[in-house]
Design a protein around this motif. Structure first.
Motif, PDB file in Angstrom:
ATOM      1  N   GLU A 257       0.855  -1.181   0.000  1.00 48.38           N
ATOM      2  CA  GLU A 257       0.000   0.000   0.000  1.00 48.38           C
ATOM      3  C   GLU A 257       0.895   1.235   0.000  1.00 48.38           C
ATOM      4  O   GLU A 257       2.103   1.141   0.187  1.00 48.38           O
ATOM      5  CB  GLU A 257      -0.909   0.011   1.238  1.00 48.38           C
ATOM      6  CG  GLU A 257      -1.848  -1.194   1.314  1.00 48.38           C
ATOM      7  CD  GLU A 257      -2.661  -1.193   2.595  1.00 48.38           C
ATOM      8  OE1 GLU A 257      -2.312  -0.414   3.515  1.00 48.38           O
ATOM      9  OE2 GLU A 257      -3.624  -1.969   2.691  1.00 48.38           O
ATOM     10  N   ARG A 258       0.302   2.404  -0.169  1.00 52.01           N
ATOM     11  CA  ARG A 258       1.076   3.638  -0.146  1.00 52.01           C
ATOM     12  C   ARG A 258       1.721   3.838   1.225  1.00 52.01           C
ATOM     13  O   ARG A 258       1.162   3.434   2.246  1.00 52.01           O
ATOM     14  CB  ARG A 258       0.182   4.832  -0.486  1.00 52.01           C
ATOM     15  CG  ARG A 258      -0.370   4.778  -1.905  1.00 52.01           C
ATOM     16  CD  ARG A 258      -1.009   6.085  -2.311  1.00 52.01           C
ATOM     17  NE  ARG A 258      -1.497   6.032  -3.698  1.00 52.01           N
ATOM     18  CZ  ARG A 258      -1.704   7.089  -4.472  1.00 52.01           C
ATOM     19  NH1 ARG A 258      -1.463   8.317  -3.986  1.00 52.01           N
ATOM     20  NH2 ARG A 258      -2.137   6.956  -5.718  1.00 52.01           N
ATOM     21  N   HIS A 259       2.888   4.439   1.221  1.00 56.26           N
ATOM     22  CA  HIS A 259       3.589   4.686   2.478  1.00 56.26           C
ATOM     23  C   HIS A 259       2.808   5.720   3.291  1.00 56.26           C
ATOM     24  O   HIS A 259       2.411   6.758   2.752  1.00 56.26           O
ATOM     25  CB  HIS A 259       5.007   5.192   2.191  1.00 56.26           C
ATOM     26  CG  HIS A 259       5.905   5.151   3.377  1.00 56.26           C
ATOM     27  ND1 HIS A 259       5.837   6.081   4.399  1.00 56.26           N
ATOM     28  CD2 HIS A 259       6.892   4.279   3.726  1.00 56.26           C
ATOM     29  CE1 HIS A 259       6.744   5.783   5.318  1.00 56.26           C
ATOM     30  NE2 HIS A 259       7.396   4.708   4.928  1.00 56.26           N
ATOM     31  N   PRO A 260       2.585   5.454   4.571  1.00 56.71           N
ATOM     32  CA  PRO A 260       1.766   6.370   5.383  1.00 56.71           C
ATOM     33  C   PRO A 260       2.327   7.787   5.480  1.00 56.71           C
ATOM     34  O   PRO A 260       1.568   8.743   5.628  1.00 56.71           O
ATOM     35  CB  PRO A 260       1.731   5.690   6.760  1.00 56.71           C
ATOM     36  CG  PRO A 260       2.898   4.750   6.771  1.00 56.71           C
ATOM     37  CD  PRO A 260       3.035   4.291   5.364  1.00 56.71           C
ATOM     38  N   ASP A 261       3.655   7.931   5.388  1.00 60.93           N
ATOM     39  CA  ASP A 261       4.251   9.265   5.484  1.00 60.93           C
ATOM     40  C   ASP A 261       4.292   9.994   4.145  1.00 60.93           C
ATOM     41  O   ASP A 261       4.512  11.212   4.106  1.00 60.93           O
ATOM     42  CB  ASP A 261       5.673   9.169   6.046  1.00 60.93           C
ATOM     43  CG  ASP A 261       5.689   8.676   7.491  1.00 60.93           C
ATOM     44  OD1 ASP A 261       4.657   8.843   8.175  1.00 60.93           O
ATOM     45  OD2 ASP A 261       6.722   8.121   7.916  1.00 60.93           O
ATOM     46  N   PHE A 262       4.083   9.244   3.061  1.00 58.51           N
ATOM     47  CA  PHE A 262       4.113   9.851   1.726  1.00 58.51           C
ATOM     48  C   PHE A 262       2.946   9.305   0.887  1.00 58.51           C
ATOM     49  O   PHE A 262       3.148   8.585  -0.096  1.00 58.51           O
ATOM     50  CB  PHE A 262       5.455   9.573   1.036  1.00 58.51           C
ATOM     51  CG  PHE A 262       6.615  10.240   1.711  1.00 58.51           C
ATOM     52  CD1 PHE A 262       6.965  11.549   1.385  1.00 58.51           C
ATOM     53  CD2 PHE A 262       7.331   9.584   2.699  1.00 58.51           C
ATOM     54  CE1 PHE A 262       8.020  12.178   2.020  1.00 58.51           C
ATOM     55  CE2 PHE A 262       8.380  10.210   3.352  1.00 58.51           C
ATOM     56  CZ  PHE A 262       8.729  11.516   3.013  1.00 58.51           C
TER      57      PHE A 262
END
Length: 351
Positions: A257-262
């Motif tokens: 999944e997409r990185h939580p910080d980006f």
């Protein structure tokens, strides 16, 4: 002889016989008593034999071999964890980080496999050199049998990044650029996880990606910042600080999944490309004594549980993923089998 005299003699004989028997009985009792008075086998001796044997380890510094250059992701993680572990090393000994860059981590792994399994030479490595590189057929080891798994420390994924000043600002820009140009991308070493991951992107998009292997993530990143290559495929812990500063720009994240910080950087799974992760672990040579393995395991486990650990991992952009020796063995074997299939189907092994 008169009857009275005979009776007297018989009585004297009986009395003498009783005296002899009594004396013999006394002697037997004395002997028996003497034998029972001997000290029984020492209880202290028995307890000592039954007492669990403990290993006095370590009695000298432990070498933690890292197969990449100083300043790279593996090196940074190794030094951070060693600092956390210092208070938990028995006998006030030390762990020394030894950099042995070469062949994308293969040189250090092979070196440790050939060491005495006494625990004084161990390895910190990403999973790729052990679970992927052997499938290309040019490593001195062909499987995981040469190592004793000890503990898994972190598991992360990868980013495909470009220089923050690049005209390529998105994945779509990259595909457009790739229609007319080949794309030079740097990696931490040839035939690595990055090699396979980017081959997956190439197969999906038709872009001509040309790998430029370096001896570690730090040299690859430096080449990108110097505009010597178009992009870099690196583990997230290495590039996250540069994404935050804006020195690098992320195009793709290789997690599920997409990185939580980006969250603005798309995941490869959104384009039908498989995700890739990388685990950083500690292992020793094959046939390491269980007692020694357990001591080393406990040193690093306590380091991961240290009050300062959360802040340390956050600072170096690493994601803790504790697994004990058995869990690590299962993790590595699973990656080994998956990577074998990917390499065989992609044709990379034939290049």
């Amino acid at each position: 002889m008169g009857k009275g005299k005979i009776k007297t003699l018989l009585l004297a004989f009986v009395l003498m016989l009783l005296f002899v028997l009594t004396a013999c009985g006394g002697s037997t009792e004395s002997t028996s008593s003497g034998e029972s008075a001997e000290a029984p086998p020492s209880e202290t001796t028995n307890e000592a034999e039954e007492e669990e044997v403990t290993v006095d380890f370590p009695t000298k510094p432990i070498n933690l071999n890292v197969g990449f250059a100083a300043g790279g992701a593996t090196d940074v993680l190794a030094r951070a964890v060693v600092e956390l572990a210092q208070d938990y090393i028995p006998n006030n000994e030390n762990i020394v980080v030894v950099n042995q860059p070469g062949a994308g981590g293969v040189v250090a792994a092979a070196e440790v496999m050939n060491h005495n399994p006494d625990g004084y030479n161990i390895l910190m490595s990403p999973s790729g050199p052990l679970t992927l590189t052997p499938h290309f057929g040019d490593t001195p080891y062909k499987d995981l049998e040469g190592l004793t798994p000890i503990i898994n420390i972190t598991t992360d994924s990868y980013f495909l990044v470009v220089n923050g000043t690049s005209e390529i600002e998105s994945y779509e820009d990259l595909l457009e650029y790739g229609k007319e140009n080949h794309v030079d991308f740097g990696t931490a070493g040839a035939r690595s996880v990055s090699s396979v991951a980017m081959r997956s992107v190439a197969l999906e998009t038709g872009v001509d990606f040309v790998e430029v292997p370096f001896e570690g993530t730090a040299p690859a990143r430096a080449a990108l910042l110097g505009d010597h290559i178009d992009a870099v495929h690196n583990v997230e812990s290495d590039v996250l600080p540069y994404l935050e500063s804006g020195e690098l720009n992320g195009l793709l994240y290789f997690g599920f999944e997409r990185h939580p910080d980006f969250p603005d950087i798309p995941s490869v799974t959104e384009y039908g490309i498989p995700a890739f992760t990388n685990s950083f672990f500690v292992a020793g040579p094959r046939d390491m004594p269980e007692e020694v393995r357990n001591i080393i395991h406990d040193i690093f486990k306590q380091a991961m549980e240290d009050p300062a650990a959360d802040e340390t991992f956050k600072k170096i952009m690493a994601t803790p993923d504790y697994r004990d020796s058995d869990g690590l063995a299962e993790l590595l074997q699973g990656k080994f089998e998956v990577n074998k299939e990917v390499v065989e189907t992609s044709g990379l092994a034939d290049e």
